[in-house]
Design a protein around this motif. Structure first.
Motif, short mmCIF file in Angstrom:
data_model
loop_
_atom_site.label_atom_id
_atom_site.label_comp_id
_atom_site.label_asym_id
_atom_site.label_seq_id
_atom_site.Cartn_x
_atom_site.Cartn_y
_atom_site.Cartn_z
N CYS A 30 0.83 -1.21 0.00
CA CYS A 30 0.00 0.00 0.00
C CYS A 30 0.86 1.25 0.00
CB CYS A 30 -0.94 0.01 1.20
SG CYS A 30 -2.32 -1.15 1.09
N ALA A 31 1.95 1.23 0.77
CA ALA A 31 2.85 2.38 0.82
C ALA A 31 3.48 2.63 -0.54
CB ALA A 31 3.92 2.16 1.88
N LYS A 32 3.88 1.57 -1.21
CA LYS A 32 4.46 1.70 -2.55
C LYS A 32 3.44 2.31 -3.50
CE LYS A 32 6.50 -0.97 -6.32
NZ LYS A 32 6.88 -2.33 -6.79
N ALA A 33 2.20 1.82 -3.45
CA ALA A 33 1.16 2.32 -4.36
C ALA A 33 0.87 3.79 -4.12
CB ALA A 33 -0.11 1.49 -4.20
N VAL A 34 0.69 4.17 -2.85
CA VAL A 34 0.31 5.56 -2.58
C VAL A 34 1.49 6.51 -2.81
CG1 VAL A 34 0.82 5.75 -0.10
CG2 VAL A 34 -1.17 6.92 -1.04
N SER A 35 2.71 6.02 -2.67
CA SER A 35 3.87 6.88 -2.91
C SER A 35 4.03 7.21 -4.38
CB SER A 35 5.15 6.24 -2.36
OG SER A 35 5.55 5.13 -3.15
N ASP A 36 3.39 6.45 -5.27
CA ASP A 36 3.41 6.80 -6.69
C ASP A 36 2.84 8.19 -6.94
OD1 ASP A 36 4.57 4.44 -7.57
OD2 ASP A 36 2.68 3.48 -8.12
N ALA A 37 1.99 8.67 -6.04
CA ALA A 37 1.43 10.02 -6.16
C ALA A 37 2.39 11.08 -5.64
CB ALA A 37 0.10 10.10 -5.40
N ASP A 38 3.61 10.68 -5.27
CA ASP A 38 4.64 11.60 -4.77
C ASP A 38 4.11 12.43 -3.61
OD1 ASP A 38 7.18 12.69 -4.68
OD2 ASP A 38 6.72 14.28 -6.11
N VAL A 39 3.51 11.71 -2.64
CA VAL A 39 2.97 12.38 -1.47
C VAL A 39 4.11 12.80 -0.53
CG1 VAL A 39 0.78 11.15 -1.60
CG2 VAL A 39 2.65 10.15 -0.28
N GLU A 40 3.83 13.80 0.28
CA GLU A 40 4.85 14.29 1.20
C GLU A 40 4.82 13.58 2.55
OE1 GLU A 40 5.55 18.53 1.32
OE2 GLU A 40 4.35 18.78 -0.50
N VAL A 41 3.65 13.10 2.92
CA VAL A 41 3.48 12.34 4.16
C VAL A 41 2.54 11.18 3.88
CG1 VAL A 41 2.63 12.38 6.55
CG2 VAL A 41 3.79 14.38 5.64
N ILE A 42 2.83 10.03 4.49
CA ILE A 42 1.93 8.87 4.43
C ILE A 42 1.43 8.60 5.84
CG2 ILE A 42 1.69 6.41 3.93
CD1 ILE A 42 3.95 6.73 1.88
N ALA A 43 0.12 8.55 5.99
CA ALA A 43 -0.49 8.21 7.28
C ALA A 43 -1.06 6.81 7.22
CB ALA A 43 -1.59 9.21 7.62
N TYR A 44 -0.57 5.95 8.09
CA TYR A 44 -1.05 4.57 8.17
C TYR A 44 -2.19 4.56 9.17
CZ TYR A 44 -0.78 -0.54 8.65
OH TYR A 44 -1.06 -1.89 8.66
N ALA A 45 -3.41 4.52 8.65
CA ALA A 45 -4.58 4.79 9.48
C ALA A 45 -5.34 3.53 9.84
CB ALA A 45 -5.51 5.78 8.76
N CYS A 46 -4.73 2.70 10.66
CA CYS A 46 -5.46 1.61 11.31
C CYS A 46 -4.78 1.33 12.64
CB CYS A 46 -5.52 0.35 10.47
SG CYS A 46 -6.67 -0.87 11.19
N LEU A 47 -5.23 2.03 13.65
CA LEU A 47 -4.60 2.00 14.97
C LEU A 47 -4.54 0.59 15.55
CD1 LEU A 47 -5.00 4.50 17.83
CD2 LEU A 47 -5.68 2.16 18.25
N VAL A 48 -5.68 -0.10 15.57
CA VAL A 48 -5.74 -1.38 16.26
C VAL A 48 -4.95 -2.46 15.53
CG1 VAL A 48 -7.89 -2.21 15.22
CG2 VAL A 48 -7.27 -2.93 17.54
N ALA A 49 -4.87 -2.38 14.18
CA ALA A 49 -4.10 -3.37 13.44
C ALA A 49 -2.63 -3.33 13.82
CB ALA A 49 -4.26 -3.14 11.93
N VAL A 50 -2.13 -2.14 14.03
CA VAL A 50 -0.73 -1.99 14.44
C VAL A 50 -0.54 -2.43 15.88
CG1 VAL A 50 1.12 -0.33 14.84
CG2 VAL A 50 -0.25 -0.18 12.76
N MET A 51 -1.40 -1.95 16.77
CA MET A 51 -1.23 -2.29 18.18
C MET A 51 -1.37 -3.78 18.43
SD MET A 51 -3.06 0.80 20.32
CE MET A 51 -2.40 2.47 20.26
N ALA A 52 -2.14 -4.47 17.60
CA ALA A 52 -2.32 -5.91 17.76
C ALA A 52 -1.03 -6.69 17.49
CB ALA A 52 -3.42 -6.42 16.84
N GLN A 53 -0.03 -6.04 16.92
CA GLN A 53 1.23 -6.72 16.62
C GLN A 53 2.18 -6.77 17.81
OE1 GLN A 53 1.11 -8.23 13.59
NE2 GLN A 53 -0.90 -7.22 13.69
N GLY A 54 1.82 -6.09 18.89
CA GLY A 54 2.64 -6.17 20.10
C GLY A 54 3.28 -4.85 20.48
N THR A 55 3.86 -4.83 21.66
CA THR A 55 4.44 -3.61 22.23
C THR A 55 5.39 -2.93 21.26
OG1 THR A 55 4.28 -4.57 24.43
CG2 THR A 55 5.78 -2.72 24.15
N GLY A 56 5.19 -1.62 21.08
CA GLY A 56 6.09 -0.82 20.25
C GLY A 56 5.96 -1.05 18.76
N ALA A 57 4.91 -1.74 18.32
CA ALA A 57 4.80 -2.13 16.92
C ALA A 57 4.69 -0.94 15.97
CB ALA A 57 3.60 -3.06 16.72
#
Length: 269
Positions: free
Chosen positions: A79-106
């Motif tokens: 997804c990051a590769k795809a959205v970076s094709d638009a030459d964005v300046e910032v990428i926001a990964y917007a799924c809080l619980v998906a990341v936190m479910a991976q463990g401390t400091g994920a």
């Protein structure tokens, strides 16, 4: 037939003359981040004149279960590769619980993966995750004790609570609304949140997390709850917005979304 090339061509228009491009990585069933963030940035534009556009990539996720959350995380680099094709300046990964479910400091690892994918694609960008933004924003607010509302089932709510605690915060109270279907989460009425916030054990709290989920709408009630209860009120969406603006070097000037985005709060180092 003559074809004329204008003196000012697309190649001669500098990036500075264009709106700031922001990339979003969202669950496929998300309906809230692509409405609340543009509204927040519309208010920023109204105050500052700076223009912003949003460019999204979607990762499959319909139900907020551990299996689907893990699968979504596995798609982050693509997804990051795809959205970076638009030459964005910032990428926001917007799924809080998906990341936190991976463990401390994920969130730190997830942000590194996304940044590396964008760089490898030839379009490096600043990276924010909603999970990281939430905990770093609490630091910026100098909050140590918090209460929160989530739409998750109780086990996932406990997992989010533990994750926030692992970053050095004391979660005094948490409400789990127990809505497993992600589309249904997006249909929850934010007008119900002030009553829910009043029922939290807020004595001793330094801040309220009114929505610890990027999909649960809360923007319409953030200022109201903050004014009523006298505590800073944030959400996954406002924390993400704060960090995006910080990455861009833009001072927040957003009205009606709580103290965090008023311009008075400095980013955590």
């Amino acid at each position: 037939m003559n074809i004329r090339v204008p003196e000012t061509t697309a190649s001669s228009i500098g990036r500075d003359s264009q709106p700031t491009r922001i990339g979003l990585i969202v669950p496929s069933s998300n309906t809230t981040m692509e409405t609340e963030l543009p509204e927040l940035f519309r208010r920023q534009t109204e105050a500052t004149g700076q223009l912003y556009t949003f460019h999204s990539a979607r990762a499959g996720m319909k139900n907020v279960t551990r299996e689907e959350l893990d699968a979504m995380v596995g798609k982050a680099a693509d997804c990051a590769k795809a959205v970076s094709d638009a030459d964005v300046e910032v990428i926001a990964y917007a799924c809080l619980v998906a990341v936190m479910a991976q463990g401390t400091g994920a969130h730190r690892h997830s942000e590194q993966i996304i940044a590396q994918a964008a760089e490898n694609n030839g379009h490096p960008a600043g990276v924010v995750s909603s999970a990281g933004a939430l905990v770093r924003t609490l630091t910026a607010l100098k909050a140590k004790k918090v209460t929160m509302v989530t739409p998750y089932m109780r086990p996932l709510t406990q997992m989010v609570r533990d994750y926030i605690a692992s970053e050095g915060f004391d979660v005094l109270d948490a409400v789990a609304l127990e809505v497993p279907d992600n589309l249904a989460v997006g249909r929850l009425n934010p007008a119900n949140l002030p009553e829910i916030a009043r029922e939290l054990e807020n004595n001793g709290a330094d801040a309220i997390i009114l929505s610890a989920c990027v999909q649960m709408p809360s923007l319409a009630s953030i200022q109201r709850v903050e004014d009523e209860l006298g505590l800073p009120v944030i959400s996954a969406a406002t924390a993400t917005t704060f960090e995006i603006l910080s990455k861009l070097g833009h001072t927040p000037a957003i009205k009606g979304a709580g103290r965090l985005l008023s311009g008075d709060v400095k980013p955590a180092l």
